[in-house]
Design an enzyme around this catalytic site. Structure first.
Site, PDB file in Angstrom:
ATOM      1  N   GLU A 166      11.820   4.256   5.665  1.00  0.00           N
ATOM      2  CA  GLU A 166      11.495   3.052   6.650  1.00  0.00           C
ATOM      3  C   GLU A 166      13.048   2.516   6.231  1.00  0.00           C
ATOM      4  O   GLU A 166      12.943   1.350   4.594  1.00  0.00           O
ATOM      5  CB  GLU A 166      10.216   2.334   5.317  1.00  0.00           C
ATOM      6  CG  GLU A 166       9.034   2.641   6.131  1.00  0.00           C
ATOM      7  CD  GLU A 166       7.847   2.008   5.926  1.00  0.00           C
ATOM      8  OE1 GLU A 166       8.130   0.808   4.982  1.00  0.00           O
ATOM      9  OE2 GLU A 166       6.364   1.993   6.965  1.00  0.00           O
ATOM     10  N   GLU A 371       2.398   7.426   8.046  1.00  0.00           N
ATOM     11  CA  GLU A 371       1.924   6.727   7.855  1.00  0.00           C
ATOM     12  C   GLU A 371       1.313   5.909   8.206  1.00  0.00           C
ATOM     13  O   GLU A 371       1.396   5.338   9.106  1.00  0.00           O
ATOM     14  CB  GLU A 371       2.528   5.459   6.660  1.00  0.00           C
ATOM     15  CG  GLU A 371       3.216   5.993   5.373  1.00  0.00           C
ATOM     16  CD  GLU A 371       4.080   5.253   5.156  1.00  0.00           C
ATOM     17  OE1 GLU A 371       3.244   3.918   5.223  1.00  0.00           O
ATOM     18  OE2 GLU A 371       5.098   5.841   3.468  1.00  0.00           O
TER      19      GLU A 371
HETATM   20  C1  PNW Z   1       5.015   1.288   3.656  1.00  0.00           C
HETATM   21  N1  PNW Z   1       6.455  -4.357   5.343  1.00  0.00           N
HETATM   22  O1  PNW Z   1       5.650  -0.011   2.611  1.00  0.00           O
HETATM   23  C2  PNW Z   1       5.777   2.438   2.711  1.00  0.00           C
HETATM   24  O2  PNW Z   1       5.956   3.257   3.114  1.00  0.00           O
HETATM   25  C3  PNW Z   1       4.767   2.715   1.576  1.00  0.00           C
HETATM   26  O3  PNW Z   1       5.525   3.043   0.634  1.00  0.00           O
HETATM   27  C4  PNW Z   1       3.751   1.697   1.482  1.00  0.00           C
HETATM   28  O4  PNW Z   1       2.629   1.770   0.193  1.00  0.00           O
HETATM   29  C5  PNW Z   1       2.928   1.199   2.098  1.00  0.00           C
HETATM   30  O5  PNW Z   1       4.177   1.367   3.708  1.00  0.00           O
HETATM   31  C6  PNW Z   1       2.088   0.165   2.509  1.00  0.00           C
HETATM   32  O6  PNW Z   1       2.788  -0.736   2.504  1.00  0.00           O
HETATM   33  C7  PNW Z   1       5.953  -1.157   3.514  1.00  0.00           C
HETATM   34  O7  PNW Z   1       6.772  -5.602   4.995  1.00  0.00           O
HETATM   35  C8  PNW Z   1       6.076  -2.202   3.376  1.00  0.00           C
HETATM   36  O8  PNW Z   1       6.761  -4.836   6.762  1.00  0.00           O
HETATM   37  C9  PNW Z   1       6.650  -3.617   3.672  1.00  0.00           C
HETATM   38  C10 PNW Z   1       6.678  -3.960   5.181  1.00  0.00           C
HETATM   39  C11 PNW Z   1       6.048  -2.632   5.799  1.00  0.00           C
HETATM   40  C12 PNW Z   1       5.399  -1.183   5.404  1.00  0.00           C
END
Ligand code: PNW
Length: 468
Positions: A166, A371
């Protein structure tokens, strides 16, 4: 009743990330990462939570492998902590860091589980941040060196090499809204960081293949699905396209097409002129990939901003800064309908649409959902058991959405559930639980939730019926 089948070699797995589960942050020569510094800075994470102990996976990995063996997964997606391998970011390799991951990967192999490795899941060595971090090109070169070290040390054990997790989050949440480490709020810089992450990816793929010519290489993107508020309104549709250009094409076009699209340059013109792109960069970035990882949780709804709109920060802002560079004229609408504990709307069809569209755009490129999962307000009984029907419904409907995408011709070759266990949810600390295994943060005991049993049943039958 329609049902979906997922015959082998389709992979079912779970996913985690180093800083979110390992703990042991000062053990066996690990150097500090930007997330250690960020989480220890007052006011940055919920409740001041840090990854100091997290799930203590560093000491309990054998129990966690045993859980996955019981679950029956084909594969496990994990990340390597760069500061365990190179505590100073560059320079001397820490043999104890290498040894930890060798033992872990050997344990996975012995359990019949294929390791899908992510080299960067946001824990940049702080020593590199002190020299500018991702704002500097030299960090991309340091990353390629780290990738070469890993290919040399672990090449015999890894199934798939994923460079970055990401980069949208690392660039735009880390340097735009500042809700992630290193906590910078500078839209112009966030675009430059996106470019340096692209460069890091391309250089790392080349470095890995220099050591392992047949390495299976990948990157994981959290591709955005932006819905126009009124699908009939051309201005709303244009706003959705802009969001997808700035969120997705900023990575997809350089990595998979070797180009910087005109629409991207135009859309970001208010904040950057892209003068940090050196001649030859796009060719370095554009490396053949064996598979593309997609993380999917939710969709968003947008339209042009109106004078009387309240301030909107792209749905992700706790800092008052938007993660979205050059999107001040776009309104990100509050989600409606069913939500998870993150406040994210639940829309499985978005996953089908995304997989089908991505496969149409890159027909030769296999996809994996690296994921997908959900946080809900779990309630544990005396023995730590959690009945989590909301999570089971969410997983059911999203795996069915993968089935529909496959039946529509999308080349989807795997599904990794986020997450194996409750863990450190970044700025939210331990307040949000995504696991199918409950972690009691006082005792660190692991207890499988009802969703764990449900997922085990799915993996055993590899068949899922649509709900009536
Ligand atoms: C992903 N957003 O994080 C990550 O790859 C993981 O480490 C995380 O635990 C998981 O999704 C759940 O959040 C994100 O704000 C964090 O759009 C924030 C965002 C998207 C993905």
């Amino acid at each position: 009743m329609t049902s979906h089948v997922f015959p082998r070699p389709f992979l079912f797995g779970t996913a985690t990330a180093s800083y979110q589960i390992e703990g042991a942050v000062a053990e066996d020569g690990r150097g500090p990462s930007i997330w250690d510094v960020f989480s220890h800075t007052p006011g940055r994470t919920n409740n001041g939570d840090t990854g100091d102990i997290a799930c203590d996976h560093y000491h309990r990995y054998q129990e966690d492998i045993a859980l996955m063996r019981d679950l029956g997964v084909d594969a496990y997606r994990l990340s390597i902590a760069w500061p365990r391998i190179l505590p100073g970011g560059t320079g001397a390799v820490n043999p104890l860091g290498v040894a930890f991951y060798r033992t872990l990967l050997e344990g996975l192999r012995a359990a019949g589980i294929r390791p899908v490795i992510t080299l960067y899941h946001w824990d940049l060595p702080q020593a590199l941040q002190d020299r500018g971090g991702w704002a500097e090109r030299s960090t991309a070169e340091a990353f390629a060196h780290y990738a070469a070290v890993m290919a040399t040390e672990l090449g015999d054990l890894v199934d798939t090499w994923t460079t970055l997790n990401e980069p949208w989050c690392a660039a735009y949440l880390g340097h735009g809204s500042g809700v992630h480490a290193p906590g910078i709020t500078d839209p112009a810089l966030s675009v430059k960081v996106a470019h340096h992450l692209n460069l890091a990816h391309g250089l790392a793929v080349q470095a890995i293949r220099q050591v392992l010519p047949d390495a299976r290489c990948s990157v994981t993107l959290n591709l955005q699905v932006a819905r126009p508020e009124d699908p009939e309104d051309p201005a709303d549709r244009a706003a959705a396209r802009t969001v997808e250009t700035i969120g997705n094409d900023v990575f997809l076009s350089p990595m998979l097409e070797g180009r910087l699209p005109e629409e991207l340059v135009a859309a970001t013109a208010p904040v950057t002129d892209w003068s940090f792109v050196a001649p030859g960069d796009l060719a370095e970035i554009h490396q053949p990939l064996d598979v593309l990882g997609i993380n999917y949780y939710s969709t968003m709804t947008v339209r042009p901003r109106r004078a009387d709109d309240p301030d909107s920060s792209g749905g992700h802002g706790q800092t008052g800064h938007s993660p979205w560079p050059a999107c001040d004229d776009i309104a990100f609408l509050d989600p409606t309908g069913p939500l998870t504990a993150m406040g994210w709307n639940i829309e499985p069809q978005g996953l089908t649409d995304l997989l089908v569209a991505t496969s149409r755009r890159f027909p030769d490129l296999p996809l994996m959902v690296t994921e997908n999962g959900a946080a809900f307000e779990d309630r544990a009984d005396q023995d730590g058991h959690v009945a989590d029907p909301d999570r089971i419904d969410y997983l059911h409907d999203h795996i069915a959405a993968v089935g529909r995408a496959r039946e529509a011709g999308a080349r989807v070759e795997g599904y990794f559930l986020w997450s194996l266990m409750d863990n450190f949810e970044w700025a939210y600390g331990y307040s949000k639980r995504f696991g199918i295994v409950r972690v009691d943060y006082r005792t660190l005991a692991r207890t499988p939730k009802a969703s764990f049993d449900w997922y085990r049943g799915l993996i055993a039958t590899r068949r899922l019926s649509e709900r009536p």
